[in-house]
Design a protein around this motif. Structure first.
Motif, PDB file in Angstrom:
ATOM      1  N   ILE A  17       0.839  -1.201   0.000  1.00 14.14           N
ATOM      2  CA  ILE A  17       0.000   0.000   0.000  1.00 14.14           C
ATOM      3  C   ILE A  17       0.873   1.249   0.000  1.00 14.14           C
ATOM      4  O   ILE A  17       0.628   2.214  -0.727  1.00 14.14           O
ATOM      5  CB  ILE A  17      -0.950   0.005   1.215  1.00 14.14           C
ATOM      6  N   ARG A  18       1.932   1.223   0.836  1.00 16.66           N
ATOM      7  CA  ARG A  18       2.827   2.386   0.881  1.00 16.66           C
ATOM      8  C   ARG A  18       3.516   2.590  -0.469  1.00 16.66           C
ATOM      9  O   ARG A  18       3.688   3.723  -0.928  1.00 16.66           O
ATOM     10  CB  ARG A  18       3.868   2.199   1.990  1.00 16.66           C
ATOM     11  N   ALA A  19       3.906   1.498  -1.112  1.00 21.44           N
ATOM     12  CA  ALA A  19       4.542   1.610  -2.428  1.00 21.44           C
ATOM     13  C   ALA A  19       3.581   2.191  -3.454  1.00 21.44           C
ATOM     14  O   ALA A  19       3.959   3.029  -4.291  1.00 21.44           O
ATOM     15  CB  ALA A  19       5.051   0.244  -2.887  1.00 21.44           C
ATOM     16  N   LEU A 325       4.830  -6.475  -7.001  1.00 19.21           N
ATOM     17  CA  LEU A 325       3.822  -6.314  -8.048  1.00 19.21           C
ATOM     18  C   LEU A 325       3.639  -4.847  -8.401  1.00 19.21           C
ATOM     19  O   LEU A 325       3.554  -4.477  -9.596  1.00 19.21           O
ATOM     20  CB  LEU A 325       2.485  -6.915  -7.596  1.00 19.21           C
ATOM     21  N   VAL A 326       3.603  -3.965  -7.403  1.00 16.19           N
ATOM     22  CA  VAL A 326       3.457  -2.527  -7.657  1.00 16.19           C
ATOM     23  C   VAL A 326       4.655  -2.004  -8.447  1.00 16.19           C
ATOM     24  O   VAL A 326       4.503  -1.262  -9.429  1.00 16.19           O
ATOM     25  CB  VAL A 326       3.293  -1.747  -6.333  1.00 16.19           C
ATOM     26  N   GLY A 329       5.005  -4.575 -11.863  1.00 17.19           N
ATOM     27  CA  GLY A 329       3.806  -4.725 -12.683  1.00 17.19           C
ATOM     28  C   GLY A 329       3.089  -3.432 -12.979  1.00 17.19           C
ATOM     29  O   GLY A 329       2.315  -3.351 -13.947  1.00 17.19           O
ATOM     30  N   LEU A 330       3.327  -2.405 -12.160  1.00 20.47           N
ATOM     31  CA  LEU A 330       2.602  -1.141 -12.339  1.00 20.47           C
ATOM     32  C   LEU A 330       3.552   0.045 -12.560  1.00 20.47           C
ATOM     33  O   LEU A 330       3.405   0.781 -13.541  1.00 20.47           O
ATOM     34  CB  LEU A 330       1.720  -0.885 -11.113  1.00 20.47           C
ATOM     35  N   ALA A 331       4.543   0.206 -11.672  1.00 20.10           N
ATOM     36  CA  ALA A 331       5.410   1.379 -11.751  1.00 20.10           C
ATOM     37  C   ALA A 331       6.240   1.386 -13.022  1.00 20.10           C
ATOM     38  O   ALA A 331       6.331   2.415 -13.713  1.00 20.10           O
ATOM     39  CB  ALA A 331       6.319   1.447 -10.522  1.00 20.10           C
ATOM     40  N   VAL A 332       6.859   0.260 -13.360  1.00 25.29           N
ATOM     41  CA  VAL A 332       7.726   0.230 -14.547  1.00 25.29           C
ATOM     42  C   VAL A 332       6.951   0.558 -15.820  1.00 25.29           C
ATOM     43  O   VAL A 332       7.345   1.449 -16.583  1.00 25.29           O
ATOM     44  CB  VAL A 332       8.457  -1.124 -14.660  1.00 25.29           C
ATOM     45  N   PRO A 333       5.817  -0.132 -16.121  1.00 22.23           N
ATOM     46  CA  PRO A 333       5.070   0.228 -17.339  1.00 22.23           C
ATOM     47  C   PRO A 333       4.566   1.670 -17.323  1.00 22.23           C
ATOM     48  O   PRO A 333       4.593   2.352 -18.353  1.00 22.23           O
ATOM     49  CB  PRO A 333       3.898  -0.764 -17.346  1.00 22.23           C
ATOM     50  N   LEU A 334       4.112   2.135 -16.143  1.00 23.60           N
ATOM     51  CA  LEU A 334       3.562   3.485 -16.067  1.00 23.60           C
ATOM     52  C   LEU A 334       4.647   4.538 -16.297  1.00 23.60           C
ATOM     53  O   LEU A 334       4.439   5.509 -17.044  1.00 23.60           O
ATOM     54  CB  LEU A 334       2.903   3.694 -14.707  1.00 23.60           C
TER      55      LEU A 334
END
Length: 484
Positions: A17-19, A325-326, A329-334
């Protein structure tokens, strides 16, 4: 009542959540930054229709240009005494191609010519032969509001029209033909025929009347930066040295690699940021972004898993599965998508220098190699006779491709497209998008220093002293100069 704070506290204690909150904070701050600094890049998600075309340097330069021209129109001897005319062996034959436009106030060509001459040194003026081509038919004097006063001002080395230069045997027939082309403003191909022929005719006129090794063709709705002539002459010297590289060889048809042909067709003085974008745009699957994301995320995940194994248990818990996962799976693509979506021109821009480029928009300001001018003119005239002639900005590119000639750009760009009312009925909205945000970033004081440096390198200290004396006396000059 007690459960909600405890639930929130428990959620915030979770590393994942913090990430996620940290990622959202970073993206939000970056979005604010992007909206403040990337809003002028037309290929950025942060582009602003309201402020993307705000004028900064071009407003300053137009004020200088108009002040200079107004003073010259009031006193025609001023330009002759301060600048003189081209010398017997000019380096550049420059032609402004102009037709009367239905605009309020000053015609575009007035400001364009003013920017061509304002702050120019006497030494520069001797190297540039200036022509004004009033391409209206059948009667430029009646059709173009600027014809009379620019003729009376005596600031050009030649002012010509079809009436004054066409051979007598073909003049009447040609003028009737051109008049038919422009009668139906909705027939774009007929207008293109006339525009393409105008371009070819301007090239021919320079070849016939001067020995200048370079021919600059300018559209009338531009502004040229302070010091454009000296900088262009220095850039042309660089090009000639580039062409002497022994690794170069005879050109071949096609999209030749940079550094291969031993000759070139044109030097570009204007380009727009719409030509600088990533090849695939900024959709997530564009530019193979989904593949790049996997290529970055998987190795990063493996590294983080290895790091977690080596970490003490109390620290390793911060890299739990949700956190990984954050991140992967989320930060790198974004983050990768934001990089592309921010706009290539806004993020990277175009570093100063002279280099070969195959892309580029429009023919607002191109300097041609005289070596190929006659052949290009013939190519354009043949095209103008076709039912669908093509556009005058695309045909030189086609000519360069078919002959394997290099096309070159010099940064920073020295010209801006200032027109909003098109001569060939392009919509006003499209006309305003032919725009260089980099030109608006130019700084008058820096340009003044570089102008002095370039004049000194080309003509010596005496020319610099003479230029400084001109700035003190001439309109549009001394007030805007930084003491050197």
């Amino acid at each position: 009542m007690i459960c909600r704070p405890r639930l929130a506290s428990d959620a915030l204690s979770q590393p994942g959540i913090r990430a996620l909150l940290l990622l959202l904070t970073i993206v939000s701050l970056y979005s604010i930054y992007g909206s403040l600094y990337f809003y002028r890049d037309p290929l950025s998600i942060f582009f602003s229709e309201e402020h993307g075309f705000d004028r900064f340097y071009s407003a300053t330069r137009q004020a200088e240009a108009d002040e200079f021209l107004d003073a010259v129109l009031a006193d025609p001897d001023l330009a002759r005494s301060e600048l003189g005319n081209a010398g017997p062996t000019p380096k550049i034959c420059a032609v402004f191609i102009t037709v009367g436009r239905n605009v309020d106030g000053r015609q575009y060509v007035d400001s364009a010519v003013g920017s061509f001459l304002a702050n120019m040194s006497h030494a520069e003026r001797e190297t540039v032969h200036l022509k004004l081509f009033f391409a209206d038919v059948p009667n430029p004097n009646a059709q173009h509001k600027s014809y009379a006063h620019l003729t009376a001002a005596g600031i050009a080395d030649e002012i010509f029209t079809y009436n004054s230069t066409l051979p007598p045997k073909e003049k009447d027939a040609k003028i009737r033909e051109f008049t038919e082309y422009i009668k139906d403003r909705q027939d774009k191909h007929a207008l293109e025929k006339k525009t393409v022929y105008d371009y070819a005719y301007a090239l021919d006129r320079c070849v016939l009347t001067t020995e200048a090794p370079y021919i600059a063709l300018f559209e009338e709705d531009i502004l040229l930066a302070d010091g454009w002539a000296a900088r262009t002459l220095r850039n042309l010297q660089i090009i000639e040295e580039m062409m002497k590289d022994p690794r170069r060889h005879e050109p071949k048809k096609g999209k030749i690699a940079p550094g291969v042909p031993n000759t070139w067709l044109y030097l570009r003085l204007f380009n727009q940021e719409r030509s600088f974008g990533w090849s695939g745009g900024y959709g997530f699957r564009s530019n193979k972004l989904h593949i790049i994301s996997f290529a970055v995320s998987i190795p990063l995940l493996l590294v983080l898993l290895l790091v977690r194994r080596k970490m003490p248990r109390h620290l390793a818990r911060h890299l739990d599965g949700w956190t990984l996962l954050v991140i992967c799976g989320l930060a790198v693509p974004l983050i990768l998508w934001l990089f592309y979506a921010s706009g290539k021109a806004a993020l990277i821009g175009s570093p100063p220098g002279v280099r070969e480029e195959f892309f580029g928009c429009c023919n607002q300001a191109l300097v041609y190699n005289r070596e190929h001018a006659e052949e290009l003119s013939d190519f354009l005239k043949i095209a103008s006779g076709r039912a669908v002639p093509g556009r005058s900005d695309m045909l030189p590119k086609k000519f360069a491709y078919e002959h394997g000639f290099a096309r070159i750009s010099a940064y920073p760009m020295l010209a801006q497209h200032a027109g909003r009312v098109s001569a060939i009925d392009t919509s006003n909205d499209e006309a305003k998008r032919v725009w260089s945000m980099a030109f608006e970033d130019l700084k008058p004081s820096k340009l003044a220093r570089e102008h002095i440096r370039d004049v000194q390198a080309l003509f010596g200290d005496e020319a610099v002293e003479q230029m400084r004396r001109q700035w003190v006396r001439a309109p549009g000059g001394s007030a805007n100069k930084t003491p050197i």
